[in-house]
Enzyme design. Structure first.
Site, mmCIF file in Angstrom:
data_model
loop_
_atom_site.group_PDB
_atom_site.id
_atom_site.type_symbol
_atom_site.label_atom_id
_atom_site.label_comp_id
_atom_site.label_asym_id
_atom_site.label_seq_id
_atom_site.Cartn_x
_atom_site.Cartn_y
_atom_site.Cartn_z
ATOM 1 N N LYS A 357 163.533 58.140 55.855
ATOM 2 C CA LYS A 357 164.014 58.658 57.183
ATOM 3 C C LYS A 357 165.486 58.190 57.069
ATOM 4 O O LYS A 357 165.949 57.182 57.012
ATOM 5 C CB LYS A 357 163.287 57.742 58.399
ATOM 6 C CG LYS A 357 164.002 58.245 59.774
ATOM 7 C CD LYS A 357 163.245 57.452 60.878
ATOM 8 C CE LYS A 357 162.173 58.244 61.524
ATOM 9 N NZ LYS A 357 161.399 57.483 62.411
ATOM 10 N N ASP A 458 155.149 54.328 72.451
ATOM 11 C CA ASP A 458 155.152 55.800 71.999
ATOM 12 C C ASP A 458 154.124 56.275 71.149
ATOM 13 O O ASP A 458 154.463 57.011 70.211
ATOM 14 C CB ASP A 458 156.533 56.097 71.393
ATOM 15 C CG ASP A 458 156.765 57.504 71.619
ATOM 16 O OD1 ASP A 458 156.148 58.501 72.377
ATOM 17 O OD2 ASP A 458 157.883 58.198 71.043
#
Ligand SMILES: *[C@@H]1O[C@H](CO)[C@@H](O)[C@H](O)[C@H]1NC(C)=O
Ligand SMILES: *[C@@H]1O[C@H](CO)[C@@H](O)[C@H](O)[C@H]1NC(C)=O
Ligand SMILES: *[C@@H]1O[C@H](CO)[C@@H](O)[C@H](O)[C@H]1NC(C)=O
Ligand SMILES: *[C@@H]1O[C@H](CO)[C@@H](O)[C@H](O)[C@H]1NC(C)=O
Ligand SMILES: *[C@@H]1O[C@H](CO)[C@@H](O)[C@H](O)[C@H]1NC(C)=O
Ligand SMILES: *[C@@H]1O[C@H](CO)[C@@H](O)[C@H](O)[C@H]1NC(C)=O
Ligand SMILES: *[C@@H]1O[C@H](CO)[C@@H](O)[C@H](O)[C@H]1NC(C)=O
Length: 653
Positions: A357, A458
């Site tokens: 990432k 989340d």
């Protein structure tokens, strides 16, 4: 407050106490005997990369190539004194076992006597955690090792199964093959080794037979005080488990001499001087503190590296260059996905598939803080249903996180298969059930199984990754989201974290994420997985608000047709009773009153069929705030928008 830890007065007091204790206490011989080792929390050892599991020492972490590790007994051992004229003797016995993880395995391990208990940098591979390319062969007093080598890694190395005596390097002054002793280190043999030093001769026994006998004066090569322990390494492509099963050490006292009485006086003087300096320093410090209170607050921010590396269990640090190579310079073809401020690329590092990432936007100080906490906190969470953070890299503006690669992508791609034609990707009910259980276990671990409580905040289908066997792994601890939040705090204070459709109703009022709001999002996820529908409640491309999945399932429940909510793509291929209780569980998790939702522990019990699914009223209960009759403190964690310096909210327990 700061006074208690930092002030010179404290230092002086410590010096004073030291001088009181050290000279009076008799010098005790070093003696210990571990038939098995306590756990990681023990204070008996100093460890670098090494750890203790199931009562054994693992000198190097499992399966990780190119690593070194070291573990030393915390109390040092006085080997000689009075410039080598008085010498200690010692005998130590240890049982080792090397389990190959690659064929051939690599590299080896060693019993060490070292000045510094810390692991040298870059000491993996041939260096056995003993030295590195710079300190190898240096003449300074440093380290003597008895190596158990499983790999011939340089020309002077005898073979891949030998014992060697190394002085200040990995060059063996003596080495002997073990094959003649009926020992094959690479065959997971349990090997009992003993090292005996009598002040002038050092003898190494394996299985009670002398392997090495060397006339040597250790005081020439080592300082007076040394640490005893083990080091080991794995190679670039070769890995093995270096285990110590038991260890005893008996060092003989080297007696008292006139020498000691001098130290009494020296320490006494140091103590008194320390006290005087301490008092003067304390007065000075008090003055300065008044002057520069604000100034000091901004000083002393550790660099990213320092902040991360204090934690010895931190994930691996990679070079940015390595990751650029691994992802072919962040090639578009390797792109796996993009979320908010980070883009994820597939890569291949040391023959292992990884996902990298890359933080792709302006990096503020909050982002840095968040990056550090992602690496140090999330990096230390280990659960089979959490995506594993393998490592990180940072140079300049480049901030990279390396995760394990998930071949089956994210759950949303499979469950909401918008493309009707590709029916093949619709997943079976057993798999769906297994995914729901996996996510539940991960969340239960975050909520109560790990050292610090973690709120995910989340939970949604696109954050659930699937491994090659479709096991669920909860991922994305909010990098993209937190960065976004950090950027927007200037514009808006009413900044809610999470994803619409998954957010519990009370979040909109309190602005706080709680354990209960994670459970709510989990409930929505359960419904989605059963129904194969998006959560709804948002506007679709044409501007129509889609019907929320929650209302829809409640309505079906109300008319007694709960099972009709099942995904039609399952074509009825499921156990109706199972579908019914999982859907009920989903609804229960989404109870409007946060305190009526089950905890993740309950959820796991329900999924394991240990207890029945919670009873549901026939109608969806109304939302009331504050909830009636809730005596609980609400377990609030954080006010959004006011604190955005961590990726994942954490509280102590
Ligand atoms: C260490 O303890 C074990 C088990 O109690 C015993 O068998 C062994 O002899 C001890 N070793 C030494 C050196 O005392
Ligand atoms: C010690 O730490 C290692 C690495 O984190 C872990 O694998 C191991 O299970 C821990 N040992 C114990 C006894 O908790
Ligand atoms: C370890 O190796 C890296 C490069 O691979 C180098 O930058 C670093 O200075 C080395 N550290 C030591 C102590 O040799
Ligand atoms: C192995 O680790 C060293 C640092 O200890 C590093 O310099 C080297 O590049 C690494 N090699 C590989 C193949 O990862
Ligand atoms: C380590 O240093 C010694 C000199 O003390 C040298 O002979 C040996 O080749 C070195 N080993 C390696 C692997 O470079
Ligand atoms: C030692 O054991 C390993 C693994 O079982 C095997 O591959 C190797 O050939 C053995 N070496 C010798 C010399 O027997
Ligand atoms: C060490 O070995 C030598 C040679 O065998 C012997 O003369 C000497 O006495 C030994 N030293 C001790 C302290 O046993």
């Amino acid at each position: 407050m700061m006074l208690e830890t930092n002030s010179p007065l404290t230092l002086a007091a410590t010096a004073f106490i030291l001088f009181l204790t050290i000279p009076i206490s008799p010098s005790t011989p070093l003696h210990f005997n571990y038939t098995s080792f306590p756990d990681n929390s023990t204070n008996d050892f100093s460890r670098s990369n090494a750890y203790i599991t199931a009562g054994t020492i693992q000198i190097t972490p499992d399966f990780i190539p190119n690593m070194s590790g070291r573990i030393c007994y915390r109390k040092p051992f006085r080997l000689h004194k009075n410039r080598g004229r008085v010498k200690a003797t010692f005998t130590t016995t240890f049982v080792l076992q090397i389990n190959p993880k690659t064929q051939p395995p690599g590299e080896g391990m060693a019993f060490i006597l070292a000045e510094d208990p810390a692991l040298p940098e870059n000491s993996s591979g041939q260096w056995l955690g003993v030295v590195n390319s710079i300190t190898n062969g240096s003449s300074s007093r440093g380290v003597v090792a008895v190596e158990f080598d499983t790999r011939k890694s340089y020309p002077e190395d005898l073979d891949d199964n030998h014992v060697g005596l190394d002085i200040n390097g990995v060059y063996s002054v003596r080495q002997e093959p073990l094959s003649g002793f009926g020992v094959n280190l690479s065959a997971s043999d349990i090997v009992t080794a003993r090292v005996h030093y009598d002040g002038s001769n050092l003898t190494v026994f394996v299985s009670e037979r002398v392997v090495i006998w060397e006339s040597i004066d250790l005081s020439v090569h080592l300082p007076e005080v040394v640490h005893v322990g083990f080091s080991g390494s794995t190679g670039r492509l070769n890995a093995q488990q270096n285990c110590i099963l038991s260890w005893d050490f008996a060092g003989l006292d080297i007696g008292d001499g006139w020498f000691r009485s001098i130290w009494v006086w020296v320490l006494l003087s140091i103590g008194i001087l320390g006290l005087i300096f301490g008092i003067v320093g304390f007065i000075y410090y008090q003055k300065r503190r008044k002057l520069g209170r604000e100034k000091t607050e901004n000083e002393g921010h550790p660099s990213i590296e320092e902040a991360i590396q204090v934690s010895s269990m931190a994930p691996l640090k990679f070079k940015v260059k390595e990751l650029i190579d691994a992802t072919k310079n962040f090639n578009h073809e390797n792109k796996l996905g993009k979320g908010g401020f980070g883009t994820v690329y597939k890569g291949n590092l040391r023959n292992r598939e990884i996902a990298v990432k890359r933080v792709s936007k302006k990096v503020t100080s909050q982002v840095k803080q968040a990056f550090i906490s992602e690496v140090t906190t999330i990096g230390n969470l280990h659960h089979k249903n959490l995506v594993k953070l393998i490592g990180w890299a940072h140079e300049g503006q480049e901030y990279l996180l390396v995760y394990e690669y998930m071949p089956n992508g994210s759950l949303d791609k499979l469950v909401f298969d918008d493309d009707e034609s590709s029916s093949s990707s619709s997943i079976r009910w057993e798999t769906r059930l297994n995914i729901v259980s996996g996510v539940a276990r991960a969340l239960e671990y975050l909520h109560s199984g790990c050292e610090k409580r973690v709120l995910h905040r989340d939970i949604k289908a696109s954050n659930i990754m699937l491994d090659s066997e479709f096991n669920a792994k909860l991922g994305d601890f909010g990098l993209a989201r937190t960065i976004k939040q950090a950027d927007q705090t200037h514009h808006s204070t009413k900044n809610l974290a999470g994803t619409l459709g998954y957010m519990a109703p009370e979040i909109f009022l309190t602005g706080r994420a709680t354990l209960e709001s994670d459970v709510y999002a989990f409930g929505i996820l359960v419904l989605e997985v059963c129904c194969g529908r998006r959560p709804g409640g948002q506007l679709d491309q044409d501007g129509y608000a889609s019907r929320s999945i929650l209302n829809w399932v409640w309505e079906l429940h109300g008319i007694g047709k709960l099972i009709d909510a099942a995904d039609c793509r399952l074509k009825g291929d499921f156990v109706e009773e199972e579908m019914g209780f999982v859907l009920s569980l989903g609804l229960a998790c989404c109870h409007p009153d946060p305190f009526k939702r089950p905890t993740m522990k309950n959820v796991i019990q329900v999924l394991g069929r240990e207890v029945a699914a919670p009873e549901l009223p026939p109608e969806r209960p109304g939302f009331m705030w504050p909830p009636v009759g809730s005596g609980s403190e609400g377990a609030g964690f954080l006010l959004l928008g006011s604190q955005v310096n961590s990726f994942t909210e954490i509280t102590g327990r």
